[in-house]
Design an enzyme around this catalytic site. Structure first.
Site, PDB file in Angstrom:
ATOM      1  CG  HIS A 122      35.298  51.557  51.379  1.00  0.00           C
ATOM      2  ND1 HIS A 122      36.020  52.267  52.286  1.00  0.00           N
ATOM      3  CD2 HIS A 122      34.492  50.711  52.222  1.00  0.00           C
ATOM      4  CE1 HIS A 122      36.051  51.951  53.400  1.00  0.00           C
ATOM      5  NE2 HIS A 122      34.821  50.920  53.493  1.00  0.00           N
ATOM      6  NE  ARG A 184      17.472  42.689  35.136  1.00  0.00           N
ATOM      7  CZ  ARG A 184      18.265  43.470  35.757  1.00  0.00           C
ATOM      8  NH1 ARG A 184      18.063  44.266  36.806  1.00  0.00           N
ATOM      9  NH2 ARG A 184      19.759  43.536  35.263  1.00  0.00           N
ATOM     10  CE  LYS A 187       0.715  39.435  40.535  1.00  0.00           C
ATOM     11  NZ  LYS A 187       0.416  38.737  41.980  1.00  0.00           N
TER      12      LYS A 187
END
Length: 239
Positions: A122, A184, A187
């Site tokens: 949408h 994010r 490692k």
């Protein structure tokens, strides 16, 4: 039920019926379905639109409360597709929705309840429009964790892992673990390490089938029709 009380012949018939159902009802809805596929409870897999392509040795697991839904709603003519490579694993509750194009490479594993989409579906101001759509690319041997969401325009590099519940709105490099909302990198994986992939599991399909057959026979050894029916009708504690 803790123990499987079915006789081996009943278990084999059940597996063959699932294979028949997938061939008869799902394969005609797919643009491509590779060899060696396994669908568990395929009647809980919902397909809409085209093209939807699934590679060789796919394992697709659906349950009554967590159906698998693969949907193509093209934003424009000639757009929209879902393409899964070889040896992919799709767990219960997975939803994949495409307006532009979603490509998932070989050996990927998509865990319970994950959602992959290439569109907003949408507009921000025009709520009647499809919104913005951008293709999604998921590289080889990626593992997408439980209930993670992968959004439009994202590329995930090979071998990377998306943590459970992560919301991926930006691309993730190869050989990383990404988690959080928004996701994010938390490692870095060692690209020099050897990755064992699902392709290796299926390296010798005939031997794998024999091993599974031997295991099922051992687990179900001693089960009888009478015992199976008794446990269906009168399950006892600990069954």
């Amino acid at each position: 039920m803790i123990k499987d009380h079915r006789p081996y012949v009943v278990k084999r018939a059940w597996l063959k019926f699932q294979k028949f159902y997938a061939r008869h009802f799902l394969r005609p809805q797919l643009t491509r379905l590779g060899t060696g596929f396994t669908f568990m409870r395929p009647w809980h897999v919902e397909l809409f639109g085209a093209p939807i392509r699934i590679g060789r040795y796919a394992t697709v697991i659906a349950t009554p409360d967590k159906k698998i839904r693969l949907s193509v709603w093209p934003a424009q003519a000639g757009k929209g597709h879902i393409t899964l490579g070889d040896y992919c694993l799709i767990c219960p509750g997975v939803r994949i929705s495409s307006a532009e194009g979603i490509t998932i490479a070989d050996n990927c594993m998509i865990a319970n309840g994950a959602y992959i989409t290439d569109s907003d579906w949408h507009g921000i101001y025009d709520r009647l429009s499809f919104g913005q759509a951008e293709a999604v690319e998921i590289g080889k041997n990626v593992w997408i964790g439980d209930s993670a969401i992968v959004c439009k325009g994202v590329t995930i590099g090979e071998n990377s892992i998306i943590g459970a519940g992560a919301i991926v709105v930006e691309s993730v490099p190869a050989n990383c673990v990404a988690a959080g909302n928004p996701a994010r990198v938390v490692k870095r994986l060692d690209p020099e390490e050897t990755f064992t992939t699902r392709a290796q599991f299926f390296a010798d399909p005939a031997k794998l089938a024999r091993d599974f057959m031997a295991w099922e026979q051992a687990v179900l050894q001693g089960n009888t029709y009478f015992g199976w029916l008794r446990h269906l009708l009168f399950p006892a504690k600990g069954d």
